[in-house]
Design an enzyme around this catalytic site. Structure first.
Site, PDB file in Angstrom:
ATOM      1  N   HIS A 202       0.971  -1.468   0.018  1.00 13.50           N
ATOM      2  CA  HIS A 202      -0.076   0.040   0.007  1.00 13.50           C
ATOM      3  C   HIS A 202       0.989   1.354  -0.064  1.00 13.50           C
ATOM      4  O   HIS A 202       0.481   2.327  -0.311  1.00 13.50           O
ATOM      5  CB  HIS A 202      -0.920   0.133   1.100  1.00 13.50           C
ATOM      6  CG  HIS A 202      -2.023  -1.134   0.989  1.00 13.50           C
ATOM      7  ND1 HIS A 202      -2.755  -1.597   2.017  1.00 13.50           N
ATOM      8  CD2 HIS A 202      -2.337  -1.896  -0.133  1.00 13.50           C
ATOM      9  CE1 HIS A 202      -3.550  -2.647   1.638  1.00 13.50           C
ATOM     10  NE2 HIS A 202      -3.347  -2.887   0.504  1.00 13.50           N
ATOM     11  N   SER A 206      -1.024  -0.884  -5.974  1.00  7.12           N
ATOM     12  CA  SER A 206      -1.001  -2.255  -6.840  1.00  7.12           C
ATOM     13  C   SER A 206      -0.404  -1.802  -8.001  1.00  7.12           C
ATOM     14  O   SER A 206      -0.721  -0.640  -8.804  1.00  7.12           O
ATOM     15  CB  SER A 206      -2.292  -2.646  -6.878  1.00  7.12           C
ATOM     16  OG  SER A 206      -2.778  -3.293  -5.621  1.00  7.12           O
ATOM     17  N   LYS A 228     -15.417  -8.456  -6.516  1.00  6.42           N
ATOM     18  CA  LYS A 228     -14.655  -9.311  -7.279  1.00  6.42           C
ATOM     19  C   LYS A 228     -13.890 -10.325  -6.521  1.00  6.42           C
ATOM     20  O   LYS A 228     -13.928 -11.493  -7.075  1.00  6.42           O
ATOM     21  CB  LYS A 228     -13.622  -8.342  -8.254  1.00  6.42           C
ATOM     22  CG  LYS A 228     -13.071  -9.000  -9.386  1.00  6.42           C
ATOM     23  CD  LYS A 228     -12.068  -8.103 -10.092  1.00  6.42           C
ATOM     24  CE  LYS A 228     -11.587  -8.882 -11.323  1.00  6.42           C
ATOM     25  NZ  LYS A 228     -10.529  -8.198 -11.921  1.00  6.42           N
ATOM     26  N   ASP A 229     -13.402  -9.894  -5.466  1.00  5.08           N
ATOM     27  CA  ASP A 229     -12.598 -10.829  -4.623  1.00  5.08           C
ATOM     28  C   ASP A 229     -13.685 -12.049  -4.241  1.00  5.08           C
ATOM     29  O   ASP A 229     -13.305 -13.155  -3.915  1.00  5.08           O
ATOM     30  CB  ASP A 229     -12.123 -10.116  -3.506  1.00  5.08           C
ATOM     31  CG  ASP A 229     -10.822  -9.639  -3.782  1.00  5.08           C
ATOM     32  OD1 ASP A 229     -10.101  -9.924  -4.741  1.00  5.08           O
ATOM     33  OD2 ASP A 229     -10.372  -8.791  -3.148  1.00  5.08           O
ATOM     34  N   GLU A 272       5.153 -33.961  -1.565  1.00  2.00           N
ATOM     35  CA  GLU A 272       3.871 -33.668  -2.083  1.00  2.00           C
ATOM     36  C   GLU A 272       4.323 -33.217  -3.440  1.00  2.00           C
ATOM     37  O   GLU A 272       5.003 -32.592  -3.575  1.00  2.00           O
ATOM     38  CB  GLU A 272       3.115 -32.802  -1.116  1.00  2.00           C
ATOM     39  CG  GLU A 272       2.639 -33.284   0.251  1.00  2.00           C
ATOM     40  CD  GLU A 272       1.323 -34.140  -0.174  1.00  2.00           C
ATOM     41  OE1 GLU A 272       0.228 -33.787   0.021  1.00  2.00           O
ATOM     42  OE2 GLU A 272       1.693 -35.493  -0.531  1.00  2.00           O
TER      43      GLU A 272
END
Lengths: 382, 303
Positions: A202, A206, A228-229, A272
């Protein structure tokens, strides 16, 4: 006019500035969803992990039994366990896509955010490895034995370091106890680092797919990116549901349903899926110390990317050659993941060695190719 | 509804004038130069060849690999939305109890696990009461034997691993609780092992005390063939053929490894239904909120 509480309250205003009124670029694509998805993964892992920790016992004689007890006797324990185990896989899907997006669009130029991100990647890998040891199945035990033994490659202090890590002369009760403690604590360290990661993010704001300054067209985070998230969250939860409730053992090694037995080594020891690319790189070097260095470098090399960025433009959107290289790199990553699952024999040995070399070459080829592209684009002007 | 009308009218109002030239992605190979066409073709061939090679290597059958891989059988419960066949699970329990339990334990199973799943409570109590359990100490500090209760575990065939090995020519019969999950191929592997005993092919020698089974890694297994036609008599009258016995015990062992099997799938169906509604609503809301931004016009008027 009175300011709303969200802007005046000392605590709420911090949240407001990070999640509500935060000015965000208006052209963020779906690839920018993975940051918030990683947050959801972390919260899911911590919550399910807390419920599992209430019933888990980190004693070598009881660990396997307690995991079985969780799955069979605790109310919805099987659900908590399958979400926690498969959630780890989804965590890595998101973290790799998040890292890949940063590499593609040049987000790494926010250097503090990028470096904290790599530390987060390391810590997440460590936490996942520690967690995989806890059920105390065959692959847990032998995976822990192989990976901790890597430290013995360090000259002079290696062996002592391994004994210190084990808390004895082999992977034993002390090892399991401390691995459990570390597996419990590390997610909270990750949580703290996530806050710092966001703090630095921040500071600069972004990045965006074009890689240009967003200051000319910013929109508030809420409602545009929250909504949107939420769509991203639901898609992630659907994926988790599909795996956990319809095929919970899809990514599990059958060996881990056998209690750990130090006297019986499994035919194929493999980690894994999310560690297989690094495991393939480790096995490609015939020297133990060399393999360990290559393994570490496979992640650490990400820290070099900002220093190798000499492009005129930030994002790969303007560099077609780099785009091809990037997708080739993804192919290399997938081939290495496949190689990590194969036995150590030809032709898998030379394929692994070739693709390990190509993996590292990408980090050299990418800046070179952007330099060449810049030359073609801008040389006539200068 | 208002949003729909709004969006429709906005889209009509914002329809670009036909004279505006649109920049479109050109994905046609027609306009590429000959050299570029060759480069694209070479790249495509190389990628397809690489993938083909990887697939071929992944599925290669080596001469040294003498283990026969089990085929996939059409299990009733294998479907995404299919439940376990409870009658088969119950018959499988009978097979386990009368055949397998002589050597194999179910260490993590309690008699209470049978209640409501394959038996009524009274049946399960009677089942548990058939075994004798060492309990205590009593008021005098002595251990004593009593009939089993629902809270008791299934009995172990041997007191410890050493006794099990001593009784089985040095081989340790594995615990069967998680055997379906602990073997590649799951039920298919178990079914193949149980029904796959045959004479060794010419040139293959099997040591004394071992038995030939092409599905077992290495081919020699310490366990002798355990299932034969009519070796037991089913309570429900189902003909006890070898394959029926094997199928039932495999289904039972799937249930043992995953008692939550049916609940899990049922929960999955509910979750998908809920998430479908949520996703549709959230996606609609996202589109509605973003519509003004996505359809805005930005004009640049240089003076």
């Amino acid at each position: 006019m009175k300011s709303p509480l969200r802007k005046t309250h000392p605590l709420i205003s911090v949240l407001n500035n990070s999640l509500y009124d935060l000015p965000a670029p208006m052209n963020l694509s779906i690839w920018w969803n993975f940051g918030s998805l990683l947050g959801l993964c972390l919260v899911t892992q911590i919550v399910t992990g807390l419920f599992l920790a209430m019933h888990y016992n980190s004693n070598v004689d009881l660990a396997f039994y307690s995991v079985s007890h969780i799955s069979r006797d605790v109310n919805y324990g099987w659900l908590m366990r399958t979400i926690h185990a498969n959630g780890a896989s989804l965590f890595f899907v998101c973290i790799y896509l998040h890292t890949g997006r940063s590499m593609y669009y040049g987000s790494y130029l926010a250097q503090e955010t990028w470096n904290i991100g790599i530390i987060l990647l390391f810590l997440t890998m460590a936490t996942a490895f520690l967690g995989y040891v806890l059920p105390w199945g065959q692959m847990s035990f032998w995976g822990a034995t192989v990976i901790t033994n890597l430290l013995s490659a360090i000259p002079y202090i290696g062996k002592t370091l391994v004994y210190w890590l084990w808390g004895g002369f082999s992977v034993s009760n002390a090892t399991l106890s401390r691995f459990f403690v570390l597996h419990f604590v590390l997610p909270f360290v990750i949580l703290a680092l996530v806050v710092i990661h966001l703090l630095f993010l921040h500071e600069t704001g972004s990045n965006n797919p074009l890689g240009i300054s967003s200051n000319v067209s910013l929109i508030p985070f809420h409602v545009f990116y929250t909504v949107k998230d939420v769509v991203g969250f639901i898609i992630l939860l659907i994926s988790l549901t599909l795996i956990c409730l319809f095929s919970p053992n899809l990514l599990t090694d059958p060996e881990n349903y056998i209690p750990a037995n130090p006297l019986s080594t499994p035919v194929h020891i493999q980690p894994e899926w999310y560690f297989l690319f690094a495991y393939a790189i480790l096995r490609s070097i015939p020297n133990k110390l060399g393999g360990v260095i290559a393994l570490l470098m496979s992640i650490l090399i990400l820290m070099l990317i900002p220093s190798l960025h000499y492009n005129t433009m930030r994002s790969n959107s303007f560099y077609p050659m780099n785009q091809t290289l990037f997708w080739t790199f993804l192919g290399i990553f997938l081939v290495l993941t496949w190689i990590g699952k194969q036995p150590v024999e030809d032709p898998f040995i030379w394929i692994g060695q070739t693709f390990s070399t190509l993996y590292f070459m990408y980090f050299l080829m990418s800046p070179l190719s952007s330099k060449v592209w810049d030359f073609f684009l801008f040389s006539q002007k200068s | 509804m208002a949003t729909l009308v709004g969006r429709a009218s906005k889209q009509a109002l914002l329809r670009a004038h036909s004279s505006i030239i649109h920049q479109k992605a050109n994905l046609s190979f027609k306009n590429l130069s000959k050299g570029k066409k060759w480069a694209v073709a070479a790249f495509g061939t190389l990628t397809a060849g690489g993938v083909g090679l990887a697939v071929a290597l992944n599925t290669a059958v080596l001469a040294s690999d003498l283990t026969l891989h089990p085929p996939k059988y059409p299990w009733d419960h294998a479907g995404l939305l299919s439940a376990l066949d409870r009658a088969s699970v119950r018959r499988g329990y009978q097979v386990y109890k009368q055949v397998c339990a002589a050597c194999h334990s179910l260490e993590y199973m309690y008699y209470r696990n049978l209640v409501g799943e394959i038996m009524e409570e009274d049946e399960a109590k009677a089942e548990a009461a058939e075994i004798m359990v060492v309990d205590g100490p009593n008021d005098q500090g002595l251990m004593f034997e009593r009939p089993g209760k629902l809270s008791d575990k299934f009995p172990k065939p041997y007191p410890n691993d050493e006794a099990a090995r001593a009784a089985n020519n040095g081989a340790l019969p594995p615990d069967l609780t998680y055997i379906v999950n602990a073997r590649h191929g799951g039920e298919n592997y178990l079914f193949s092992i149980l029904t796959g005993y045959c004479d060794p092919p010419a040139g293959v020698e099997v040591r004394e005390g071992l038995h030939y089974n092409p599905y077992f890694p290495g081919g020699s297994i310490a366990m002798a063939q355990a299932l034969y036609n009519e070796i037991i008599e089913y309570d429900d009258g189902t003909p006890a053929t070898t394959s029926q016995l094997a199928k039932d015990v495999c289904t039972f062992l799937r249930w043992v490894a995953e008692p939550e099997h049916d609940t899990r799938k049922r929960m999955g169906i509910k979750a998908i239904m809920i998430f479908t509604v949520l996703l549709t609503s959230a996606y609609y809301m996202k589109r509605a909120k973003w519509a003004p931004l996505k359809t805005q016009k930005i004009a640049f008027k240089p003076r």
